[in-house]
Write a protein that holds these residues in place. Structure first.
Motif, PDB file in Angstrom:
ATOM      1  N   UNK B 298      -4.965  -0.990   7.161  1.00  0.00           N
ATOM      2  CA  UNK B 298      -4.261  -1.334   6.231  1.00  0.00           C
ATOM      3  C   UNK B 298      -2.985  -1.505   6.397  1.00  0.00           C
ATOM      4  N   UNK B 299      -2.595  -2.717   5.751  1.00  0.00           N
ATOM      5  CA  UNK B 299      -0.703  -2.868   6.218  1.00  0.00           C
ATOM      6  C   UNK B 299      -0.684  -3.951   4.815  1.00  0.00           C
ATOM      7  N   UNK B 300       1.024  -3.131   4.576  1.00  0.00           N
ATOM      8  CA  UNK B 300       1.870  -4.148   3.492  1.00  0.00           C
ATOM      9  C   UNK B 300       2.443  -5.383   4.063  1.00  0.00           C
ATOM     10  N   UNK B 301       2.474  -6.263   3.160  1.00  0.00           N
ATOM     11  CA  UNK B 301       2.833  -7.256   3.319  1.00  0.00           C
ATOM     12  C   UNK B 301       3.940  -7.293   2.818  1.00  0.00           C
ATOM     13  N   UNK B 302       5.228  -8.538   2.489  1.00  0.00           N
ATOM     14  CA  UNK B 302       6.323  -8.310   2.125  1.00  0.00           C
ATOM     15  C   UNK B 302       7.343  -9.278   3.329  1.00  0.00           C
ATOM     16  N   UNK B 303       8.339  -9.580   2.583  1.00  0.00           N
ATOM     17  CA  UNK B 303       9.708 -10.506   3.162  1.00  0.00           C
ATOM     18  C   UNK B 303      10.409  -9.558   4.548  1.00  0.00           C
ATOM     19  N   UNK B 304      10.345  -8.312   3.580  1.00  0.00           N
ATOM     20  CA  UNK B 304      11.493  -7.518   4.346  1.00  0.00           C
ATOM     21  C   UNK B 304      11.225  -7.040   6.184  1.00  0.00           C
ATOM     22  N   UNK B 305       9.893  -6.514   5.694  1.00  0.00           N
ATOM     23  CA  UNK B 305       8.815  -5.483   6.487  1.00  0.00           C
ATOM     24  C   UNK B 305       8.455  -6.283   7.020  1.00  0.00           C
ATOM     25  N   UNK B 306       7.541  -7.972   7.170  1.00  0.00           N
ATOM     26  CA  UNK B 306       6.954  -9.340   7.722  1.00  0.00           C
ATOM     27  C   UNK B 306       5.390  -8.382   7.172  1.00  0.00           C
ATOM     28  N   UNK B 307       4.567  -7.895   7.841  1.00  0.00           N
ATOM     29  CA  UNK B 307       3.579  -6.392   7.987  1.00  0.00           C
ATOM     30  C   UNK B 307       4.253  -5.208   8.710  1.00  0.00           C
ATOM     31  N   UNK B 308       3.556  -4.189   7.442  1.00  0.00           N
ATOM     32  CA  UNK B 308       4.315  -3.270   8.064  1.00  0.00           C
ATOM     33  C   UNK B 308       2.259  -2.251   7.864  1.00  0.00           C
ATOM     34  N   UNK B 309       1.967  -1.453   8.966  1.00  0.00           N
ATOM     35  CA  UNK B 309       0.845  -1.010   8.961  1.00  0.00           C
ATOM     36  C   UNK B 309       0.633   0.010   8.225  1.00  0.00           C
ATOM     37  N   UNK B 310      -0.455   0.829   7.715  1.00  0.00           N
ATOM     38  CA  UNK B 310      -0.672   2.111   7.061  1.00  0.00           C
ATOM     39  C   UNK B 310      -0.999   2.678   8.203  1.00  0.00           C
ATOM     40  N   UNK B 311      -1.029   3.468   8.895  1.00  0.00           N
ATOM     41  CA  UNK B 311      -1.843   4.487   9.833  1.00  0.00           C
ATOM     42  C   UNK B 311      -2.260   5.806   9.096  1.00  0.00           C
ATOM     43  N   UNK B 312      -1.068   6.452   8.004  1.00  0.00           N
ATOM     44  CA  UNK B 312      -2.198   7.801   7.013  1.00  0.00           C
ATOM     45  C   UNK B 312      -1.724   7.276   5.604  1.00  0.00           C
ATOM     46  N   UNK B 313      -2.635   8.038   4.648  1.00  0.00           N
ATOM     47  CA  UNK B 313      -2.934   7.394   2.932  1.00  0.00           C
ATOM     48  C   UNK B 313      -3.502   8.818   2.916  1.00  0.00           C
ATOM     49  N   UNK B 314      -2.272   9.594   1.733  1.00  0.00           N
ATOM     50  CA  UNK B 314      -2.448  10.714   1.045  1.00  0.00           C
ATOM     51  C   UNK B 314      -2.480  10.859   0.491  1.00  0.00           C
ATOM     52  N   UNK B 315      -4.083  11.099  -0.011  1.00  0.00           N
ATOM     53  CA  UNK B 315      -4.611  11.432  -1.783  1.00  0.00           C
ATOM     54  C   UNK B 315      -4.598  12.614  -2.097  1.00  0.00           C
ATOM     55  N   UNK B 316      -4.606  13.092  -3.333  1.00  0.00           N
ATOM     56  CA  UNK B 316      -4.561  14.397  -3.401  1.00  0.00           C
ATOM     57  C   UNK B 316      -4.514  14.910  -1.983  1.00  0.00           C
ATOM     58  N   UNK B 317      -5.192  16.401  -2.201  1.00  0.00           N
ATOM     59  CA  UNK B 317      -4.441  17.145  -0.876  1.00  0.00           C
ATOM     60  C   UNK B 317      -5.204  16.443   1.158  1.00  0.00           C
ATOM     61  N   UNK B 318      -6.037  15.140   0.242  1.00  0.00           N
ATOM     62  CA  UNK B 318      -6.376  14.846   1.735  1.00  0.00           C
ATOM     63  C   UNK B 318      -5.795  13.851   2.797  1.00  0.00           C
ATOM     64  N   UNK B 319      -5.631  13.759   4.069  1.00  0.00           N
ATOM     65  CA  UNK B 319      -4.825  12.811   4.348  1.00  0.00           C
ATOM     66  C   UNK B 319      -5.796  11.853   5.469  1.00  0.00           C
ATOM     67  N   UNK B 320      -6.116  10.941   4.505  1.00  0.00           N
ATOM     68  CA  UNK B 320      -6.957   9.931   6.026  1.00  0.00           C
ATOM     69  C   UNK B 320      -5.991   9.158   6.808  1.00  0.00           C
ATOM     70  N   UNK B 321      -6.488   9.231   8.254  1.00  0.00           N
ATOM     71  CA  UNK B 321      -6.049   8.656   8.923  1.00  0.00           C
ATOM     72  C   UNK B 321      -6.904   7.293   8.919  1.00  0.00           C
ATOM     73  N   UNK B 322      -5.900   6.000   9.580  1.00  0.00           N
ATOM     74  CA  UNK B 322      -6.333   5.064   9.487  1.00  0.00           C
ATOM     75  C   UNK B 322      -6.650   4.266  10.664  1.00  0.00           C
ATOM     76  N   UNK B 323      -7.093   3.745  11.780  1.00  0.00           N
ATOM     77  CA  UNK B 323      -7.401   3.695  12.608  1.00  0.00           C
ATOM     78  C   UNK B 323      -6.360   4.568  13.985  1.00  0.00           C
ATOM     79  N   UNK B 324      -6.716   5.535  13.889  1.00  0.00           N
ATOM     80  CA  UNK B 324      -6.043   6.277  14.652  1.00  0.00           C
ATOM     81  C   UNK B 324      -4.456   6.679  14.244  1.00  0.00           C
ATOM     82  N   UNK B 325      -3.794   6.583  13.025  1.00  0.00           N
ATOM     83  CA  UNK B 325      -2.286   5.911  13.385  1.00  0.00           C
ATOM     84  C   UNK B 325      -1.431   4.927  13.640  1.00  0.00           C
ATOM     85  N   UNK B 326      -2.688   4.180  14.087  1.00  0.00           N
ATOM     86  CA  UNK B 326      -1.717   3.068  15.702  1.00  0.00           C
ATOM     87  C   UNK B 326      -2.575   1.655  14.709  1.00  0.00           C
TER      88      UNK B 326
END
Lengths: 363, 363
Positions: B298-326
Motif C-alpha cells: 500500500x502506498x500514497x502518491x503526491x507531489x510532496x512525498x512522491x511515493x509514501x509506503x504504508x507500513x501499518x494500517x490501523x482499523x478500529x482496534x486492529x493493526x495490520x502490518x503491510x509487507x512487514x512494515x517495509x
C-alpha cells in the motif's frame, strides 16, 4: 487567565459616513477595528483597537493555502431612545469557540473578545445607521498566519473584529424570494465542517449560488450530501416550513449550522404556544404538502436578512408558489418581533439584548 | 489574448540560502515571487516577478471570510549535468483552471502563467538544492481580494507563485508510515469541492490529522462521506494497494483529487505491463485481503512525498502490518523511476520533463 488591557489608538482622520438610505451590505467599513494576536508560546496577546486599515501578510501565510479560518456575524442597533444594543452576542462568542475547535484554532477568552467588541462598537457608535432596516454589521474572524506550506494547524493567528453599516440584506426589506432546490452541488456533509462557521463551507456554495442566480433565483435550498433528500439549509440561512399548522425546521445533524436567529425563532414560536418541531424533513414531504395545499409558509433565518420568506420553490421543472408568493403571517410576526427586540422597540422578555453605550454623549 | 510582458524587478538584497542537508518542508522561501492581478473590467493584468515580500490586504478581503482560493504544487529539480527541470507543469496549469471553475475564479491563461513560473524558477535557480531527496517546491495560488462581506464570487483576485527549497517530505526519505482509517471525520463528498485543489478541503482535514498524530499515526485514510466504506485518499495523497498482484487505486468520483503523481504512477504501471485498476475499493476488501495474506503493498502518491509506503494500517482496534512494515518492491521502483525522471537520471519516455534553464551561466 489574567485580564488583558485593551490598547486603544484612535484614528486622526475620520472617514465620511455613507448615506443611511443608500446602504448596501458589507461594502463600507467604520473608522476602527479590534485586533488580537496569537502565538503558541504567548497565547492570545496584545488586544487592541486601532484605525481600520489594510494589514501585511506573508504570501505563505497558511490561511491562503489551507483555509484555517473561522468567523461570526452579528449586529448592533440604536434604539429610539438612543441606546446601542447587541443581540445575543454571547451566543456568537460561544459558537466561535465551537468553530475554533473544529478548525484546530486555539480557544478564545469569550468574555475578553466580547469586551473588545463592545468597546469597538462604542467607539464607532456614530456609524450605526438608524434608517428603517439598517444596522451595524459586526464581523469577528480569525485567520491562520504562520508562513508554512505543510498541512497542519498554524502556530500563529490573528483575530479581527470589523464593522460595516448595512442596509436591508434585500433592498426591498422583507420580501419573498425564489429558491431553487439544489440537486448537483452539496454544501456540507456529516463529518465535514458544515456545523462550523468556516470559509470552506461558503467557498463550496458559490458555484451553486452562481448557477441559481443565472436562472433568476435568489438562493438554493441545500439537500443532505448523503441521500440527497433531507432538507438542510437555504443559501447561508437556516430554513423553516409551516405545514398544516406545524412549524418545522431541520434538526441539527452535524452538517447544519446552529443559527442564532434559528434558535431565537424556535424560542419565540414556543413562547407563542405554536407547534414547532426540529426534525428531519425531506424535499418530498414539502412537495407533497404543496400538492395537498397545506404548505402554508417557508422562510429562511439568519443574521444578515433576519427572516427571508420563500415565495417560490423551484424543484426540477416545477415551480411551487408558497402563500401566493407573499410574506406569511408567521414570517412577518417573527420579523417584526425579532427586529423590534433588536432595536429595543419590543419588550425583551428573554434577556437577549445587551446595552453597549448610550449615543447621547456624542449627539 | 494578447501576450502580456512579464515585468521583472530583481531584489537588491539576496537572502542567505539554507543548508541543503538541513531542509524541512515549506518553511524557507526564495528571493522572488510571481504576482498577477485580476479585475473584472481588466481581466488578468500586470504579470510581474518581484522580490519575495509580505503584501497588504484589506481585512474584509473575501479570502479571509469565504475561502475563495485555489492552489497547485509542483517541483523543480537540477539534473546531474546542471539543467533545471520541471515535471509535467502543464498538468498543474490545467488542474488550476479546473479548480478555478469549481470555485468561481476566472480562468487563467495557462501558457502565460507557465511562462511566468519558468522565468521565476530560472531567476531563482540557485535556490534549487541538490542534496539527495531535495528539490524546489513551487506553489502557485489564487486568492479573492475584494473587500466585501456578501457571499458571492469576488470581482478581484491575486495570483502568486512562491518557491521553497525543500527536503524530503519525510525526514528519512522513503520510509513506511502508520495510517489510521478515519471513521468520524469526512474530507469531502460528491457535489462538494473534493476534486478541486482548494483551501477548504485541507481545513476540513486538520482535525482528523491532529487526532491521528496524537495517537502516533502519520496520516489518516479517508473513507467516502456517504457510505463510509469506500476508500478515497490518504492524508493529502492518493492511495494505491497491491492485492494479489493487481494494483488498485480508487476511481475518480468527484470527491477525489486527480493527482498528477497518481496519473504518472498509473501510466508507469501500464507501461511496465502490470495490472492496474481504477475502481471502487472498500475498506472491507483491504482488511479481507490482509487476512487472506494477499495485501502485498500500500502506498500514497503526491507531489510532496512522491511515493509514501504504508507500513501499518490501523482499523478500529486492529493493526495490520503491510509487507512487514517495509517499503514494497513496486513502491520502491515507482519512487526510483519518478524521482529519476524528475532529476533527468532516468530516460523520460513520456515527455514529462520540461527544461527551464541551465545552471551553468551562474555557476
Amino acid at each position: 487567565m489574567t485580564k488583558q488591557t485593551i490598547r486603544v489608538e484612535l484614528t486622526s482622520t475620520k472617514k465620511p459616513k455613507p448615506d443611511p438610505n443608500q446602504l448596501s451590505f458589507g461594502r463600507v467599513f467604520t473608522d476602527h477595528m479590534f485586533v488580537m494576536d496569537y502565538a503558541a508560546d504567548k497565547g492570545w496577546y496584545d488586544p487592541r483597537i486601532i484605525p481600520y486599515q489594510p494589514f501585511s501578510m506573508d504570501p505563505a501565510a497558511m490561511v491562503y493555502h489551507y483555509g484555517q479560518t473561522v468567523f461570526e456575524g452579528l449586529k448592533a442597533y440604536v434604539s429610539e431612545d438612543g441606546h446601542v444594543l447587541l443581540f445575543r452576542p454571547d451566543k456568537n462568542m460561544e459558537r466561535l469557540n465551537l468553530s475554533n475547535d473544529r478548525l484546530c484554532i486555539p480557544q478564545i477568552d469569550e468574555e475578553q473578545v466580547l469586551e473588545g467588541l463592545k468597546q469597538l462598537v462604542a467607539i464607532d457608535k456614530d456609524w450605526i445607521p438608524n434608517a428603517e432596516g439598517t444596522s451595524l454589521y459586526i464581523r469577528p474572524f480569525i485567520i491562520a498566519t504562520e508562513p508554512f506550506l505543510g498541512v497542519a494547524a498554524s502556530h500563529t493567528y490573528k483575530l479581527f473584529i470589523i464593522l460595516s453599516p448595512v442596509g436591508s440584506y434585500y433592498k426591498e426589506g422583507i420580501k419573498p424570494v425564489k429558491i431553487a432546490v439544489e440537486s448537483e452541488f452539496v454544501r456540507a456533509v456529516k463529518g465535514g465542517t458544515g456545523n462550523a462557521k468556516t470559509a470552506g463551507n461558503y467557498a463550496s456554495s458559490l458555484k451553486a449560488q452562481q448557477v441559481a442566480e443565472e436562472k433568476g433565483f435568489s438562493q438554493v435550498l441545500w439537500l443532505d450530501g448523503i441521500e440527497k433528500k433531507y432538507i438542510e439549509e437555504v443559501g447561508s440561512m437556516n430554513i423553516f416550513f409551516k405545514i398544516n399548522g406545524e412549524i418545522v425546521t431541520p434538526m441539527l445533524n452535524g452538517s447544519i449550522l446552529e443559527g442564532i436567529t434559528r434558535n431565537s425563532v424556535i424560542a419565540l414560536l414556543k413562547h407563542w404556544g405554536l407547534p414547532v418541531s426540529e426534525r428531519k424533513i425531506t424535499i418530498d414531504e414539502v412537495i407533497q404538502a404543496h400538492k395537498d395545499g397545506i404548505l402554508e409558509e417557508a422562510f429562511g433565518t439568519g443574521t444578515a436578512a433576519v427572516i427571508s420568506p420563500v415565495g417560490e420553490l423551484i424543484w426540477q421543472d416545477e415551480t411551487l408558489s408558497i402563500n401566493n408568493g407573499e410574506t406569511g403571517e408567521i414570517a412577518k410576526k417573527l420579523y417584526d418581533t425579532i427586529t423590534g427586540i433588536q432595536k429595543g422597540a419590543v419588550a425583551d422578555e428573554f434577556g437577549w439584548t445587551t446595552e453597549v453605550a448610550a449615543l447621547t454623549e456624542s449627539k
